[in-house]
Scaffold this motif. Structure first.
Motif, PDB file in Angstrom:
ATOM      1  N   ALA A 143       0.832  -1.205   0.000  1.00  0.00           N
ATOM      2  CA  ALA A 143       0.000   0.000   0.000  1.00  0.00           C
ATOM      3  C   ALA A 143       0.867   1.256   0.000  1.00  0.00           C
ATOM      4  CB  ALA A 143      -0.930  -0.009   1.212  1.00  0.00           C
ATOM      5  N   LYS A 144       1.885   1.272   0.834  1.00  0.00           N
ATOM      6  CA  LYS A 144       2.771   2.434   0.895  1.00  0.00           C
ATOM      7  C   LYS A 144       3.509   2.636  -0.432  1.00  0.00           C
ATOM      8  CE  LYS A 144       3.535   2.485   5.900  1.00  0.00           C
ATOM      9  NZ  LYS A 144       4.529   2.298   6.996  1.00  0.00           N
ATOM     10  N   ALA A 145       3.929   1.528  -1.042  1.00  0.00           N
ATOM     11  CA  ALA A 145       4.633   1.619  -2.324  1.00  0.00           C
ATOM     12  C   ALA A 145       3.709   2.153  -3.410  1.00  0.00           C
ATOM     13  CB  ALA A 145       5.179   0.248  -2.711  1.00  0.00           C
ATOM     14  N   TRP A 146       2.455   1.685  -3.426  1.00  0.00           N
ATOM     15  CA  TRP A 146       1.501   2.146  -4.442  1.00  0.00           C
ATOM     16  C   TRP A 146       1.212   3.638  -4.258  1.00  0.00           C
ATOM     17  CZ3 TRP A 146      -0.379  -0.421  -8.634  1.00  0.00           C
ATOM     18  CH2 TRP A 146      -1.393   0.222  -9.352  1.00  0.00           C
ATOM     19  N   VAL A 147       1.049   4.072  -3.027  1.00  0.00           N
ATOM     20  CA  VAL A 147       0.800   5.487  -2.764  1.00  0.00           C
ATOM     21  C   VAL A 147       1.987   6.332  -3.221  1.00  0.00           C
ATOM     22  CG1 VAL A 147       0.508   7.216  -0.938  1.00  0.00           C
ATOM     23  CG2 VAL A 147      -0.845   5.113  -0.893  1.00  0.00           C
ATOM     24  N   ALA A 148       3.195   5.882  -2.903  1.00  0.00           N
ATOM     25  CA  ALA A 148       4.396   6.656  -3.237  1.00  0.00           C
ATOM     26  C   ALA A 148       4.636   6.739  -4.738  1.00  0.00           C
ATOM     27  CB  ALA A 148       5.610   6.046  -2.543  1.00  0.00           C
ATOM     28  N   HIS A 149       4.405   5.623  -5.452  1.00  0.00           N
ATOM     29  CA  HIS A 149       4.814   5.560  -6.855  1.00  0.00           C
ATOM     30  C   HIS A 149       3.673   5.774  -7.851  1.00  0.00           C
ATOM     31  CE1 HIS A 149       8.737   4.363  -5.510  1.00  0.00           C
ATOM     32  NE2 HIS A 149       8.256   3.304  -4.883  1.00  0.00           N
ATOM     33  N   THR A 150       2.427   5.679  -7.382  1.00  0.00           N
ATOM     34  CA  THR A 150       1.278   5.852  -8.285  1.00  0.00           C
ATOM     35  C   THR A 150       0.363   6.977  -7.828  1.00  0.00           C
ATOM     36  OG1 THR A 150       1.346   3.507  -8.910  1.00  0.00           O
ATOM     37  CG2 THR A 150      -0.691   4.705  -9.368  1.00  0.00           C
ATOM     38  N   ASP A 151      -0.178   6.865  -6.621  1.00  0.00           N
ATOM     39  CA  ASP A 151      -1.147   7.860  -6.146  1.00  0.00           C
ATOM     40  C   ASP A 151      -0.535   9.252  -5.992  1.00  0.00           C
ATOM     41  OD1 ASP A 151      -3.283   6.079  -6.024  1.00  0.00           O
ATOM     42  OD2 ASP A 151      -2.842   5.478  -3.963  1.00  0.00           O
ATOM     43  N   GLU A 152       0.653   9.328  -5.416  1.00  0.00           N
ATOM     44  CA  GLU A 152       1.229  10.647  -5.138  1.00  0.00           C
ATOM     45  C   GLU A 152       1.629  11.401  -6.407  1.00  0.00           C
ATOM     46  OE1 GLU A 152       1.899  13.983  -3.088  1.00  0.00           O
ATOM     47  OE2 GLU A 152       0.825  12.169  -2.462  1.00  0.00           O
ATOM     48  N   PRO A 153       2.272  10.764  -7.389  1.00  0.00           N
ATOM     49  CA  PRO A 153       2.524  11.485  -8.640  1.00  0.00           C
ATOM     50  C   PRO A 153       1.232  11.985  -9.297  1.00  0.00           C
ATOM     51  CG  PRO A 153       3.890   9.534  -8.529  1.00  0.00           C
ATOM     52  CD  PRO A 153       2.930   9.450  -7.373  1.00  0.00           C
ATOM     53  N   ASN A 154       0.170  11.168  -9.231  1.00  0.00           N
ATOM     54  CA  ASN A 154      -1.120  11.610  -9.765  1.00  0.00           C
ATOM     55  C   ASN A 154      -1.654  12.805  -8.980  1.00  0.00           C
ATOM     56  OD1 ASN A 154      -1.063   9.523 -11.626  1.00  0.00           O
ATOM     57  ND2 ASN A 154      -2.292   8.147 -10.368  1.00  0.00           N
ATOM     58  N   ALA A 155      -1.518  12.759  -7.662  1.00  0.00           N
ATOM     59  CA  ALA A 155      -1.994  13.846  -6.813  1.00  0.00           C
ATOM     60  C   ALA A 155      -1.290  15.158  -7.136  1.00  0.00           C
ATOM     61  CB  ALA A 155      -1.800  13.489  -5.340  1.00  0.00           C
ATOM     62  N   GLN A 156       0.018  15.094  -7.294  1.00  0.00           N
ATOM     63  CA  GLN A 156       0.770  16.311  -7.594  1.00  0.00           C
ATOM     64  C   GLN A 156       0.377  16.887  -8.953  1.00  0.00           C
ATOM     65  OE1 GLN A 156       4.967  15.577  -7.061  1.00  0.00           O
ATOM     66  NE2 GLN A 156       4.694  14.756  -5.004  1.00  0.00           N
ATOM     67  N   LEU A 157       0.163  16.015  -9.928  1.00  0.00           N
ATOM     68  CA  LEU A 157      -0.284  16.460 -11.244  1.00  0.00           C
ATOM     69  C   LEU A 157      -1.631  17.174 -11.144  1.00  0.00           C
ATOM     70  CD1 LEU A 157       0.103  16.313 -14.395  1.00  0.00           C
ATOM     71  CD2 LEU A 157      -1.310  14.237 -14.286  1.00  0.00           C
ATOM     72  N   ILE A 158      -2.557  16.576 -10.413  1.00  0.00           N
ATOM     73  CA  ILE A 158      -3.900  17.137 -10.265  1.00  0.00           C
ATOM     74  C   ILE A 158      -3.858  18.506  -9.609  1.00  0.00           C
ATOM     75  CG2 ILE A 158      -6.089  16.830  -9.015  1.00  0.00           C
ATOM     76  CD1 ILE A 158      -5.507  13.734  -9.382  1.00  0.00           C
ATOM     77  N   GLU A 159      -3.099  18.624  -8.528  1.00  0.00           N
ATOM     78  CA  GLU A 159      -3.092  19.877  -7.767  1.00  0.00           C
ATOM     79  C   GLU A 159      -2.315  20.982  -8.488  1.00  0.00           C
ATOM     80  OE1 GLU A 159      -1.899  18.879  -3.774  1.00  0.00           O
ATOM     81  OE2 GLU A 159      -3.908  18.122  -3.288  1.00  0.00           O
ATOM     82  N   GLN A 160      -1.364  20.606  -9.325  1.00  0.00           N
ATOM     83  CA  GLN A 160      -0.573  21.609 -10.043  1.00  0.00           C
ATOM     84  C   GLN A 160      -1.234  22.065 -11.337  1.00  0.00           C
ATOM     85  OE1 GLN A 160       3.241  19.745 -10.607  1.00  0.00           O
ATOM     86  NE2 GLN A 160       3.701  19.712  -8.404  1.00  0.00           N
ATOM     87  N   HIS A 161      -2.178  21.281 -11.854  1.00  0.00           N
ATOM     88  CA  HIS A 161      -2.741  21.583 -13.168  1.00  0.00           C
ATOM     89  C   HIS A 161      -4.269  21.629 -13.141  1.00  0.00           C
ATOM     90  CE1 HIS A 161       1.143  21.278 -15.216  1.00  0.00           C
ATOM     91  NE2 HIS A 161       1.394  20.262 -14.417  1.00  0.00           N
ATOM     92  N   LYS A 162      -4.834  22.116 -12.059  1.00  0.00           N
ATOM     93  CA  LYS A 162      -6.288  22.280 -12.022  1.00  0.00           C
ATOM     94  C   LYS A 162      -6.658  23.552 -12.794  1.00  0.00           C
ATOM     95  CE  LYS A 162      -6.296  24.776  -7.592  1.00  0.00           C
ATOM     96  NZ  LYS A 162      -6.762  24.802  -6.201  1.00  0.00           N
ATOM     97  N   GLN A 163      -7.910  23.610 -13.271  1.00  0.00           N
ATOM     98  CA  GLN A 163      -8.356  24.758 -14.048  1.00  0.00           C
ATOM     99  C   GLN A 163      -9.802  25.106 -13.713  1.00  0.00           C
ATOM    100  OE1 GLN A 163      -8.919  24.043 -18.259  1.00  0.00           O
ATOM    101  NE2 GLN A 163      -9.410  21.890 -17.953  1.00  0.00           N
ATOM    102  N   ASN A 164     -10.153  26.376 -13.928  1.00  0.00           N
ATOM    103  CA  ASN A 164     -11.543  26.849 -13.872  1.00  0.00           C
ATOM    104  C   ASN A 164     -12.265  26.436 -12.586  1.00  0.00           C
ATOM    105  OD1 ASN A 164     -11.083  27.841 -16.429  1.00  0.00           O
ATOM    106  ND2 ASN A 164     -12.074  26.134 -17.471  1.00  0.00           N
TER     107      ASN A 164
END
Length: 219
Positions: free
Chosen positions: A188-209
């Motif tokens: 679970a920790k590995a999945w969060v670090a390598h999959t969920d967290e990169p997705n989270a950073q992308l979402i929060e950095q590139h939100k619009q409208n």
């Protein structure tokens, strides 16, 4: 940025200002689509659920997650180890559904898919949406993403809310969720670090409208 807090007696409570804002959307003379976006574990699904519970007679939740590609298709594409990334969803299918919902005809029932975590697969035809429901609440990670196919979505929503949470809380919530559905704590920790967290950073950095930012604390 507004806050959502926890009532220690009654449990999680959504601020009345959000409920009234959504209620006002439902009073428009047309079908209204409210999009609630945020990173994995941010609390967007909980915000959507609490909002629907407060407005049960006039709202319906239609999640984006029903448009996860199947595990079989992810294997064919070589993307199963990145399940949950932006390119592991049927964006055009989801967009077509929202466009249908915006223009739903009298006496028409539109069926939406739903993602079931117990089997990690979407199932078609799981959510019936009736034409007399004025407010559709749709929630998902990438609804307001300003990249790729996803950037075509923001303009079709009538209002756009974005939910954030402290990183440590968000990550722990995800670890707990993965463990609940069968992963070991290490996996679970590995999945969060390598999959969920990169997705989270992308979402929060590139939100619009975004029409409304909501900060979720103490879930």
């Amino acid at each position: 940025m507004a806050n959502i807090s926890e009532n220690p007696v009654q449990g999680l409570v959504l601020a009345e200002e959000y409920i009234e804002r959504a209620r006002a959307l439902a009073k428009k003379n047309k079908r209204t689509i409210l999009a609630i976006a945020g990173a994995p574990g941010s609390g967007k699904s909980t915000v959507a659920r609490l909002l629907h519970e407060a407005l049960k007679e006039i709202s319906m939740i239609v999640p984006m997650d029903g448009y996860h590609l199947s595990n079989k298709e992810l294997e064919r594409l070589g993307r199963k180890e990145r399940k949950g990334a932006p390119d592991t969803f049927d964006v055009w299918g989801y967009k077509s559904l929202i466009e249908r919902l915006k223009n739903q005809q009298e006496n028409e029932i539109i069926y939406a898919p739903e993602f079931y975590r117990t089997i990690e697969e979407p199932i078609a035809g799981s959510i019936p949406v009736f034409e007399d429901i004025p407010l559709i609440i749709t929630e998902g990670n990438y609804l307001l993403l300003s990249q790729g196919k996803w950037q075509t979505l923001a303009s079709i929503f009538d209002e756009r809310w974005f939910v954030t949470a402290p990183v440590a809380e968000r990550q722990q919530r995800l670890i707990d969720r993965h463990c609940y559905f069968g992963r070991s704590e290490e996996d679970a920790k590995a999945w969060v670090a390598h999959t969920d967290e990169p997705n989270a950073q992308l979402i929060e950095q590139h939100k619009q409208n975004v029409d409304l930012d909501i900060e979720w604390r103490n879930i």
